[in-house]
Design an enzyme around this catalytic site. Structure first.
Site, PDB file in Angstrom:
ATOM      1  N   ASP A 100      -0.342 -10.726  -0.495  1.00 37.59           N
ATOM      2  CA  ASP A 100       0.770 -10.635   0.453  1.00 37.59           C
ATOM      3  C   ASP A 100       0.577 -11.592   1.617  1.00 37.59           C
ATOM      4  OD1 ASP A 100      -1.430  -9.147   1.311  1.00 37.59           O
ATOM      5  OD2 ASP A 100      -0.225  -7.598   2.274  1.00 37.59           O
ATOM      6  N   LYS A 114       8.544  -3.405  -3.060  1.00 43.71           N
ATOM      7  CA  LYS A 114       9.741  -4.145  -2.681  1.00 43.71           C
ATOM      8  C   LYS A 114      10.173  -4.998  -3.868  1.00 43.71           C
ATOM      9  CE  LYS A 114       9.999  -5.889   1.451  1.00 43.71           C
ATOM     10  NZ  LYS A 114       9.754  -6.774   2.623  1.00 43.71           N
ATOM     11  N   ASN A 130       0.813  -1.212   0.000  1.00 43.03           N
ATOM     12  CA  ASN A 130       0.000   0.000   0.000  1.00 43.03           C
ATOM     13  C   ASN A 130       0.850   1.266   0.000  1.00 43.03           C
ATOM     14  OD1 ASN A 130      -2.882  -0.887   0.184  1.00 43.03           O
ATOM     15  ND2 ASN A 130      -2.100  -1.960   1.983  1.00 43.03           N
ATOM     16  N   THR A 131       2.072   1.177   0.498  1.00 38.15           N
ATOM     17  CA  THR A 131       2.891   2.383   0.621  1.00 38.15           C
ATOM     18  C   THR A 131       4.180   2.346  -0.181  1.00 38.15           C
ATOM     19  OG1 THR A 131       3.919   1.498   2.638  1.00 38.15           O
ATOM     20  CG2 THR A 131       1.984   2.918   2.914  1.00 38.15           C
ATOM     21  N   THR A 181       0.728  -1.303   6.739  1.00 37.85           N
ATOM     22  CA  THR A 181      -0.425  -0.404   6.729  1.00 37.85           C
ATOM     23  C   THR A 181      -1.524  -0.990   7.600  1.00 37.85           C
ATOM     24  OG1 THR A 181       0.133   0.302   4.490  1.00 37.85           O
ATOM     25  CG2 THR A 181      -2.103   0.765   5.259  1.00 37.85           C
TER      26      THR A 181
END
Length: 245
Positions: free
Chosen positions: A97, A13, A9-10, A121
């Site tokens: 995930d 990777k 969400n942020t 998150t």
């Protein structure tokens, strides 16, 4: 070599695996995802890749993936074959995930009952049995959302930074908020672990995620930090699909 793309969400990777070994793992901001992907993929001689996302993919990023000179599969919960048994009642709604995390945990410790706790998150708690059966899990608010909720749903409480002083009892409003959030997360995690230990005395717990908090757990808690559970799971899923093909 395998390219792992894990879109949260942020941040994004990116990881390089040589068989089962992690060669490198980096984080890039979402607004730099395309350039980061192209630069990282040019650094190694990749043979194949896998992409997992819990957010939407921009057209630019999709085109960047399509332009890579090797195949990249997309992890889709409920569709992509995985080397575990999934008992989630709505597998298509399961975050990729979370799925990758339990696959990674099971791969590292295949004969253990494992609770995977991912602090990002959101905070997720997912359980996979020693038989390789994913039983399900829970989703809770992550640290950032907790700080925002306290600020946005009250008239006077300030928005507090996550990093800073934490005490057992806050002596200022800022410290009280930060301590309440951080200590609350610690107690929540310990509560889950205790509950699972009652049912599974041999429980093994992996703590992972992109948000690092100074959580000091009791030495009696079987909690082990591993920042690479999701990439390891994605790499295992990629290899599994290669095997069944």
């Amino acid at each position: 070599m395998n390219l792992i793309i894990d879109i949260g969400n942020t941040c994004v990777k990116l990881a390089c695996f040589n068989d089962e070994k992690i060669v490198e793992c980096i984080r890039v901001d979402k607004n730099e995802a395309k350039d980061g992907l192209l630069a990282f993929s040019a650094k190694y001689s990749f043979d194949k890749g896998i992409c997992s996302t819990v957010a939407g993919l921009s057209d630019d990023f999709l085109s960047a993936i399509d332009s890579l000179p090797f195949g990249v599969i997309r992890l889709v919960s409920g569709e992509t074959p995985v080397p575990i048994e999934n008992h989630y009642a709505t597998p298509f709604t399961l975050g990729s995930d979370r799925l990758a995390a339990v696959v990674g945990a099971n791969y590292l410790r295949p004969d253990c009952n494992i609770l995977v706790i991912d602090v990002g998150t959101c905070i997720t708690f997912d359980f996979i049995s020693s038989a390789g059966i994913y039983e399900g899990g829970n989703i809770s608010l992550g640290p950032t959302m907790r700080f925002l909720a306290l600020h946005e749903h009250t008239a006077k409480l300030p928005l507090v930074e996550r990093k800073g002083c934490v005490k057992s009892l806050g002596n200022t409003t800022e410290v009280a908020i930060r301590s309440g959030v951080v200590q609350g997360i610690r107690y929540e995690i310990e509560g889950y672990v205790r509950a699972f230990l009652e049912k599974y005395p041999d429980l093994f717990v992996y703590l992972t995620g992109g948000v690092h908090l100074n959580l000091h757990f009791s030495e009696k808690m079987p909690i082990f930090a591993n920042d690479f559970i999701v990439p390891i799971g994605l790499n295992r899923i990629l290899e599994y699909n290669n095997e069944i093909v």
